[in-house]
Design an enzyme around this catalytic site. Sequence first.
Site, PDB file in Angstrom:
ATOM      1  N   HIS A  57       0.851  -1.187   0.000  1.00 12.78           N
ATOM      2  CA  HIS A  57       0.000   0.000   0.000  1.00 12.78           C
ATOM      3  C   HIS A  57       0.892   1.245   0.000  1.00 12.78           C
ATOM      4  CE1 HIS A  57       0.529  -0.797   4.434  1.00 12.78           C
ATOM      5  NE2 HIS A  57       0.956   0.435   4.322  1.00 12.78           N
TER       6      HIS A  57
HETATM    7  P1  TYD Z   1      -1.640  -2.628   7.552  1.00 13.16           P
HETATM    8  O1  TYD Z   1      -1.043  -1.278   7.790  1.00 13.16           O
HETATM    9  O2  TYD Z   1      -2.393  -2.841   6.277  1.00 13.16           O
HETATM   10  O3  TYD Z   1      -0.511  -3.756   7.677  1.00 13.16           O
HETATM   11  P2  TYD Z   1       0.834  -4.066   6.851  1.00 13.16           P
HETATM   12  O4  TYD Z   1       1.253  -2.831   6.118  1.00 13.16           O
HETATM   13  O5  TYD Z   1       1.805  -4.458   7.890  1.00 13.16           O
HETATM   14  O6  TYD Z   1       0.584  -5.197   5.943  1.00 13.16           O
HETATM   15  O7  TYD Z   1      -2.560  -2.993   8.806  1.00 13.16           O
HETATM   16  C1  TYD Z   1      -3.100  -4.281   8.965  1.00 13.16           C
HETATM   17  C2  TYD Z   1      -4.355  -4.169   9.811  1.00 13.16           C
HETATM   18  O8  TYD Z   1      -4.037  -3.661  11.105  1.00 13.16           O
HETATM   19  C3  TYD Z   1      -5.401  -3.239   9.202  1.00 13.16           C
HETATM   20  O9  TYD Z   1      -6.646  -3.893   9.278  1.00 13.16           O
HETATM   21  C4  TYD Z   1      -5.435  -2.044  10.105  1.00 13.16           C
HETATM   22  C5  TYD Z   1      -4.821  -2.514  11.402  1.00 13.16           C
HETATM   23  N1  TYD Z   1      -3.978  -1.458  12.003  1.00 13.16           N
HETATM   24  C6  TYD Z   1      -4.478  -0.686  13.039  1.00 13.16           C
HETATM   25  O10 TYD Z   1      -5.621  -0.857  13.482  1.00 13.16           O
HETATM   26  N2  TYD Z   1      -3.688   0.291  13.580  1.00 13.16           N
HETATM   27  C7  TYD Z   1      -2.423   0.529  13.118  1.00 13.16           C
HETATM   28  O11 TYD Z   1      -1.721   1.431  13.643  1.00 13.16           O
HETATM   29  C8  TYD Z   1      -1.920  -0.276  12.026  1.00 13.16           C
HETATM   30  C9  TYD Z   1      -0.539  -0.070  11.491  1.00 13.16           C
HETATM   31  C10 TYD Z   1      -2.735  -1.257  11.506  1.00 13.16           C
END
Ligand code: TYD
Length: 139
Positions: A57
Amino acid sequence: MLQNKHTVFDCAIIDLHKIHNDAGNITVVENGFNAPFGVKRIYYLYDVPGGEERGGHAHYQLEQLIIAASGSFDVVLDDGTNKKKVSLNRPNMALHIVPGLWREIVNFSSGSICLVLASHRYDEKDYIRTYDKFLKYRT
Ligand code: TYD
């Protein structure tokens, strides 16, 4: 600068100081000292199964410092034109990710911990979750 004009070359490795001690080292990230932005949130990825990839992303506004607090992984940065792979494998080395870049985190070593210091609180509206939408944002 417009956030969608940042390039992968704006992402630098910051060599965080290591306070060495024979009984174990300490590394400090401190607002107004060696952090390139005000840190508002800290989170960490752990127990990542072998072969799994994270990220996938971009963010409109968020700046991040990514640190391999334990083990190693690679961060693949993409500005829509250029790609850059950065290997992180030392707890006193931080990758500064500027806003507006697609990122993937791959090749996690077993037991690794990916520590992330972020410039803003969590906001799902700040995410660009599809690569098509990211490329449109970049043009
Ligand atoms: P995401 O940032 O998409 O993870 P990565 O980049 O590590 O693959 O986040 C994964 C899930 O966790 C998403 O459903 C949102 C949640 N999340 C939070 O609730 N708070 C946060 O600070 C972060 C980073 C993620």
